[in-house]
Design a protein around this motif. Structure first.
Motif, PDB file in Angstrom:
ATOM      1  N   ASP A  32     -22.839  -1.929  46.256  1.00  0.00           N
ATOM      2  CA  ASP A  32     -23.568  -0.967  47.080  1.00  0.00           C
ATOM      3  C   ASP A  32     -23.270  -1.184  48.558  1.00  0.00           C
ATOM      4  O   ASP A  32     -23.078  -0.226  49.315  1.00  0.00           O
ATOM      5  CB  ASP A  32     -25.072  -1.095  46.845  1.00  0.00           C
ATOM      6  CG  ASP A  32     -25.477  -0.725  45.435  1.00  0.00           C
ATOM      7  OD1 ASP A  32     -24.836   0.161  44.859  1.00  0.00           O
ATOM      8  OD2 ASP A  32     -26.434  -1.325  44.915  1.00  0.00           O
TER       9      ASP A  32
ATOM     10  N   TRP B  55     -25.180  15.809  47.499  1.00  0.00           N
ATOM     11  CA  TRP B  55     -24.461  14.655  46.967  1.00  0.00           C
ATOM     12  C   TRP B  55     -23.054  15.056  46.533  1.00  0.00           C
ATOM     13  O   TRP B  55     -22.848  16.129  45.971  1.00  0.00           O
ATOM     14  CB  TRP B  55     -25.203  14.068  45.772  1.00  0.00           C
ATOM     15  CG  TRP B  55     -26.491  13.396  46.113  1.00  0.00           C
ATOM     16  CD1 TRP B  55     -27.699  13.992  46.307  1.00  0.00           C
ATOM     17  CD2 TRP B  55     -26.707  11.999  46.300  1.00  0.00           C
ATOM     18  NE1 TRP B  55     -28.657  13.049  46.597  1.00  0.00           N
ATOM     19  CE2 TRP B  55     -28.080  11.819  46.586  1.00  0.00           C
ATOM     20  CE3 TRP B  55     -25.874  10.880  46.223  1.00  0.00           C
ATOM     21  CZ2 TRP B  55     -28.638  10.567  46.817  1.00  0.00           C
ATOM     22  CZ3 TRP B  55     -26.426   9.629  46.448  1.00  0.00           C
ATOM     23  CH2 TRP B  55     -27.785   9.481  46.754  1.00  0.00           C
TER      24      TRP B  55
ATOM     25  N   SER C  90     -31.414   8.659  37.230  1.00  0.00           N
ATOM     26  CA  SER C  90     -30.677   8.450  38.473  1.00  0.00           C
ATOM     27  C   SER C  90     -31.209   7.204  39.170  1.00  0.00           C
ATOM     28  O   SER C  90     -32.417   7.033  39.315  1.00  0.00           O
ATOM     29  CB  SER C  90     -30.848   9.661  39.403  1.00  0.00           C
ATOM     30  OG  SER C  90     -30.510   9.333  40.738  1.00  0.00           O
TER      31      SER C  90
ATOM     32  N   GLU D 262     -25.349   6.707  44.474  1.00  0.00           N
ATOM     33  CA  GLU D 262     -26.131   6.973  43.273  1.00  0.00           C
ATOM     34  C   GLU D 262     -25.312   6.712  42.015  1.00  0.00           C
ATOM     35  O   GLU D 262     -24.106   6.995  41.972  1.00  0.00           O
ATOM     36  CB  GLU D 262     -26.601   8.425  43.258  1.00  0.00           C
ATOM     37  CG  GLU D 262     -27.411   8.800  42.012  1.00  0.00           C
ATOM     38  CD  GLU D 262     -27.508  10.299  41.815  1.00  0.00           C
ATOM     39  OE1 GLU D 262     -28.638  10.795  41.657  1.00  0.00           O
ATOM     40  OE2 GLU D 262     -26.458  10.974  41.817  1.00  0.00           O
TER      41      GLU D 262
ATOM     42  N   THR E  17     -35.515   5.561  41.795  1.00  0.00           N
ATOM     43  CA  THR E  17     -35.184   5.799  40.396  1.00  0.00           C
ATOM     44  C   THR E  17     -35.864   7.084  39.935  1.00  0.00           C
ATOM     45  O   THR E  17     -37.084   7.225  40.060  1.00  0.00           O
ATOM     46  CB  THR E  17     -35.641   4.622  39.516  1.00  0.00           C
ATOM     47  OG1 THR E  17     -35.027   3.418  39.980  1.00  0.00           O
ATOM     48  CG2 THR E  17     -35.243   4.852  38.063  1.00  0.00           C
TER      49      THR E  17
ATOM     50  N   ALA F 142     -30.610   5.741  42.782  1.00  0.00           N
ATOM     51  CA  ALA F 142     -30.005   6.008  44.081  1.00  0.00           C
ATOM     52  C   ALA F 142     -30.401   4.923  45.070  1.00  0.00           C
ATOM     53  O   ALA F 142     -31.575   4.590  45.200  1.00  0.00           O
ATOM     54  CB  ALA F 142     -30.433   7.374  44.601  1.00  0.00           C
ATOM     55  N   THR F 143     -29.412   4.378  45.755  1.00  0.00           N
ATOM     56  CA  THR F 143     -29.636   3.307  46.722  1.00  0.00           C
ATOM     57  C   THR F 143     -29.406   3.854  48.127  1.00  0.00           C
ATOM     58  O   THR F 143     -28.302   4.285  48.463  1.00  0.00           O
ATOM     59  CB  THR F 143     -28.677   2.132  46.456  1.00  0.00           C
ATOM     60  OG1 THR F 143     -28.868   1.659  45.121  1.00  0.00           O
ATOM     61  CG2 THR F 143     -28.933   0.989  47.437  1.00  0.00           C
ATOM     62  N   TYR F 144     -30.464   3.848  48.947  1.00  0.00           N
ATOM     63  CA  TYR F 144     -30.418   4.392  50.302  1.00  0.00           C
ATOM     64  C   TYR F 144     -30.429   3.256  51.332  1.00  0.00           C
ATOM     65  O   TYR F 144     -31.139   2.261  51.156  1.00  0.00           O
ATOM     66  CB  TYR F 144     -31.631   5.280  50.584  1.00  0.00           C
ATOM     67  CG  TYR F 144     -31.687   6.565  49.802  1.00  0.00           C
ATOM     68  CD1 TYR F 144     -31.314   7.771  50.377  1.00  0.00           C
ATOM     69  CD2 TYR F 144     -32.142   6.571  48.490  1.00  0.00           C
ATOM     70  CE1 TYR F 144     -31.394   8.958  49.659  1.00  0.00           C
ATOM     71  CE2 TYR F 144     -32.217   7.754  47.766  1.00  0.00           C
ATOM     72  CZ  TYR F 144     -31.844   8.941  48.358  1.00  0.00           C
ATOM     73  OH  TYR F 144     -31.925  10.110  47.645  1.00  0.00           O
TER      74      TYR F 144
ATOM     75  N   LEU G 186     -25.797   7.973  38.138  1.00  0.00           N
ATOM     76  CA  LEU G 186     -26.548   8.871  37.274  1.00  0.00           C
ATOM     77  C   LEU G 186     -26.130   8.597  35.833  1.00  0.00           C
ATOM     78  O   LEU G 186     -24.956   8.736  35.478  1.00  0.00           O
ATOM     79  CB  LEU G 186     -26.263  10.321  37.640  1.00  0.00           C
ATOM     80  CG  LEU G 186     -26.936  11.390  36.779  1.00  0.00           C
ATOM     81  CD1 LEU G 186     -28.448  11.378  37.010  1.00  0.00           C
ATOM     82  CD2 LEU G 186     -26.364  12.769  37.085  1.00  0.00           C
TER      83      LEU G 186
ATOM     84  N   ARG H 105     -40.350  10.038  39.965  1.00  0.00           N
ATOM     85  CA  ARG H 105     -39.602   9.129  40.830  1.00  0.00           C
ATOM     86  C   ARG H 105     -40.396   7.860  41.089  1.00  0.00           C
ATOM     87  O   ARG H 105     -41.616   7.870  41.141  1.00  0.00           O
ATOM     88  CB  ARG H 105     -39.284   9.782  42.182  1.00  0.00           C
ATOM     89  CG  ARG H 105     -38.210  10.845  42.144  1.00  0.00           C
ATOM     90  CD  ARG H 105     -37.787  11.203  43.569  1.00  0.00           C
ATOM     91  NE  ARG H 105     -36.711  12.172  43.560  1.00  0.00           N
ATOM     92  CZ  ARG H 105     -36.885  13.485  43.713  1.00  0.00           C
ATOM     93  NH1 ARG H 105     -38.103  13.957  43.890  1.00  0.00           N
ATOM     94  NH2 ARG H 105     -35.861  14.304  43.710  1.00  0.00           N
TER      95      ARG H 105
END
Length: 249
Positions: free
Chosen positions: A194, A99, A223, A142, A210, A225-227, A144, A183
């Motif tokens: 996003d 990252w 965290s 992401e 998450t 994080a969007t994928y 954080l 997670r």
């Protein structure tokens, strides 16, 4: 209401074409190669351009193709693995972390994140923004969230803003003894911010991961994080358990 016998329902033309195109991608094209234009493809397979577009859109949704403005339609690289349930624990920014920190600000987090951090809703925390790029393509973004109690503001004071401040916060986290992490993964839709960062349209399908990081007997960071759902796949460790939660509605 009558029942429909599935075996009597003909396969849609675009779906059959999608299968044919998928086989062609495997045998005739390499990753990053630009496909012929729609007119030539439609002529080759003997279909209307509307049918071709439906098939291409389906393959794009599946992550087999990428459509880039000014470039055309290209063959997508393999999906990026998102590890879930792994026993390997490490702070964000540790060695091997791909990252890239982009920015860091101090602000109150969303209410749900404040709940996980056990901070007041109006309490400010470090918010580090990072991105993950593979083969020149953004695949994840992401945020954080780090309480000031985990990394005091003075620890990042020398780095006024931007990536330098983000690096300072990540370095401060690594001074803590990581006791564990967990997670959760959800399917969601890309929000405007996003979508812009991931080069997708708002509402495009995404995977939201998450992660809570624990130190000193409490949650030291969260965290979110969007994928891109079309470029990522979930991977599970052999010993990683999977919990399925049903929301009551």
């Amino acid at each position: 209401m009558g029942t429909t016998q599935l075996e009597t329902v003909p396969e849609p033309k675009y779906w059959h074409l999608r299968t044919v195109l998928s086989e062609a991608l495997d045998s005739e094209f390499s990753v990053g190669e630009i496909l012929p234009n729609e007119r030539d493809l439609a002529a080759r397979f003997g279909v209307a351009r509307a049918t071709l577009r439906q098939a291409l859109e389906q393959l794009e949704l599946e992550g087999r193709l990428q459509r880039r403005r000014g470039v055309g339609t290209t063959v997508a690289p393999p999906r990026v693995g998102v590890a879930v349930g792994t026993e390997q624990h490490a702070w964000p920014g540790a060695e091997g972390d791909a990252w890239e920190p982009a920015d860091c600000a101090t602000a109150a987090p969303p209410a749900a994140v404040a709940g996980m951090l056990e901070t007041r809703k109006d309490e400010q925390v470090h918010t580090v923004r990072r991105s993950l790029v593979t083969n020149g393509q953004p695949v994840a973004a992401e945020l954080l969230y780090v309480p000031l109690s985990s990394v005091p503001a003075s620890a990042a004071a020398d780095a006024a803003s931007g990536a330098a401040r983000a690096h300072a916060v990540l370095q401060g986290l690594r001074h803590l003894d990581l006791e564990g992490q967990d997670r959760a993964v959800e399917l969601g839709s890309a929000r405007a911010e996003d979508a812009k960062e991931l080069d997708r349209l708002p509402g495009a399908p995404v995977l939201v991961v998450t992660t809570r990081f624990f130190a000193r007997g409490r949650t030291a960071a969260v965290s979110v994080a969007t994928y891109r759902a079309d470029t990522c796949r979930l991977t599970f460790a052999d010993s990683g358990g999977v919990e399925i939660h049903h929301d009551a509605s």
